[in-house]
Scaffold this motif. Structure first.
Motif, mmCIF file in Angstrom:
data_model
loop_
_atom_site.group_PDB
_atom_site.id
_atom_site.type_symbol
_atom_site.label_atom_id
_atom_site.label_comp_id
_atom_site.label_asym_id
_atom_site.label_seq_id
_atom_site.Cartn_x
_atom_site.Cartn_y
_atom_site.Cartn_z
ATOM 1 N N ALA A 14 0.942 -1.207 0.080
ATOM 2 C CA ALA A 14 -0.205 0.039 -0.242
ATOM 3 C C ALA A 14 0.817 1.149 -0.030
ATOM 4 O O ALA A 14 0.371 2.310 -0.433
ATOM 5 C CB ALA A 14 -0.803 -0.120 1.186
ATOM 6 N N CYS A 15 1.932 1.061 0.349
ATOM 7 C CA CYS A 15 3.067 2.236 0.320
ATOM 8 C C CYS A 15 3.598 2.496 -0.960
ATOM 9 O O CYS A 15 4.130 3.793 -1.031
ATOM 10 C CB CYS A 15 3.999 2.003 1.579
ATOM 11 N N GLY A 17 1.871 3.338 -3.324
ATOM 12 C CA GLY A 17 1.209 4.687 -3.655
ATOM 13 C C GLY A 17 1.593 5.987 -3.247
ATOM 14 O O GLY A 17 1.513 6.893 -4.028
ATOM 15 N N MET A 18 2.366 5.875 -2.089
ATOM 16 C CA MET A 18 3.121 7.344 -1.636
ATOM 17 C C MET A 18 3.963 7.706 -2.747
ATOM 18 O O MET A 18 4.473 8.791 -2.870
ATOM 19 C CB MET A 18 3.362 7.206 -0.228
ATOM 20 N N LEU A 60 -4.133 11.466 -3.159
ATOM 21 C CA LEU A 60 -4.087 9.951 -3.466
ATOM 22 C C LEU A 60 -2.953 9.243 -2.405
ATOM 23 O O LEU A 60 -3.097 8.089 -2.097
ATOM 24 C CB LEU A 60 -3.770 9.643 -4.758
ATOM 25 N N GLY A 61 -1.754 9.992 -2.303
ATOM 26 C CA GLY A 61 -0.799 9.510 -1.404
ATOM 27 C C GLY A 61 -1.376 9.293 -0.152
ATOM 28 O O GLY A 61 -0.975 8.464 0.666
ATOM 29 N N PHE A 63 -4.407 8.971 0.966
ATOM 30 C CA PHE A 63 -5.189 7.773 1.061
ATOM 31 C C PHE A 63 -4.456 6.209 1.110
ATOM 32 O O PHE A 63 -4.651 5.378 1.828
ATOM 33 C CB PHE A 63 -6.230 7.639 -0.134
ATOM 34 N N SER A 64 -3.391 6.178 0.405
ATOM 35 C CA SER A 64 -2.481 4.962 0.338
ATOM 36 C C SER A 64 -1.899 4.762 1.914
ATOM 37 O O SER A 64 -1.763 3.861 2.300
ATOM 38 C CB SER A 64 -1.434 4.852 -0.568
ATOM 39 N N LEU A 65 -1.523 6.019 2.585
ATOM 40 C CA LEU A 65 -1.011 5.944 3.636
ATOM 41 C C LEU A 65 -2.191 5.530 4.759
ATOM 42 O O LEU A 65 -1.799 4.685 5.648
ATOM 43 C CB LEU A 65 -0.364 7.241 4.294
ATOM 44 N N VAL A 67 -4.597 3.396 4.038
ATOM 45 C CA VAL A 67 -4.828 2.202 4.129
ATOM 46 C C VAL A 67 -3.885 1.491 4.570
ATOM 47 O O VAL A 67 -3.936 0.231 5.355
ATOM 48 C CB VAL A 67 -4.907 1.881 2.411
ATOM 49 N N ALA A 68 -2.514 1.887 4.312
ATOM 50 C CA ALA A 68 -1.372 0.997 5.103
ATOM 51 C C ALA A 68 -1.453 1.110 6.805
ATOM 52 O O ALA A 68 -1.153 0.047 7.192
ATOM 53 C CB ALA A 68 0.101 1.710 4.649
#
Length: 76
Positions: A14-15, A17-18, A60-61, A63-65, A67-68
């Motif tokens: 998931a990271c 995405g960052m 978006l970054g 959001f990925s954080l 999720v992680a």
């Protein structure tokens, strides 16, 4: 595979995405700077688009954080 190991692997994936968001922000600001150097009079008119693109890409970054962090700290 143990569930704890799967959580760590999923959070690592998931990271990614960052990293993609960082590349996107660099791409946006780099292209804006290149365009501003070519045509300085039009740079101020495109500043709103720059900020909007930055906000969407950075969201978006984030959001990925999120999720992680959810994968790491929410119990199974």
């Amino acid at each position: 595979m143990e569930p704890a190991a799967a959580k760590f692997i999923g959070a690592g994936i998931a990271c990614i995405g960052m990293g993609g968001a960082a590349i996107g922000v660099a791409f946006i600001f780099g292209n804006y700077l290149a365009a501003a150097i070519r045509n300085p009079s039009a740079a101020q008119g495109q500043f709103g688009n720059l900020i909007f693109g930055f906000a969407v890409t950075e969201a978006l970054g984030i959001f990925s954080l999120l999720v992680a962090l959810l994968l790491l700290f929410v119990p199974l």
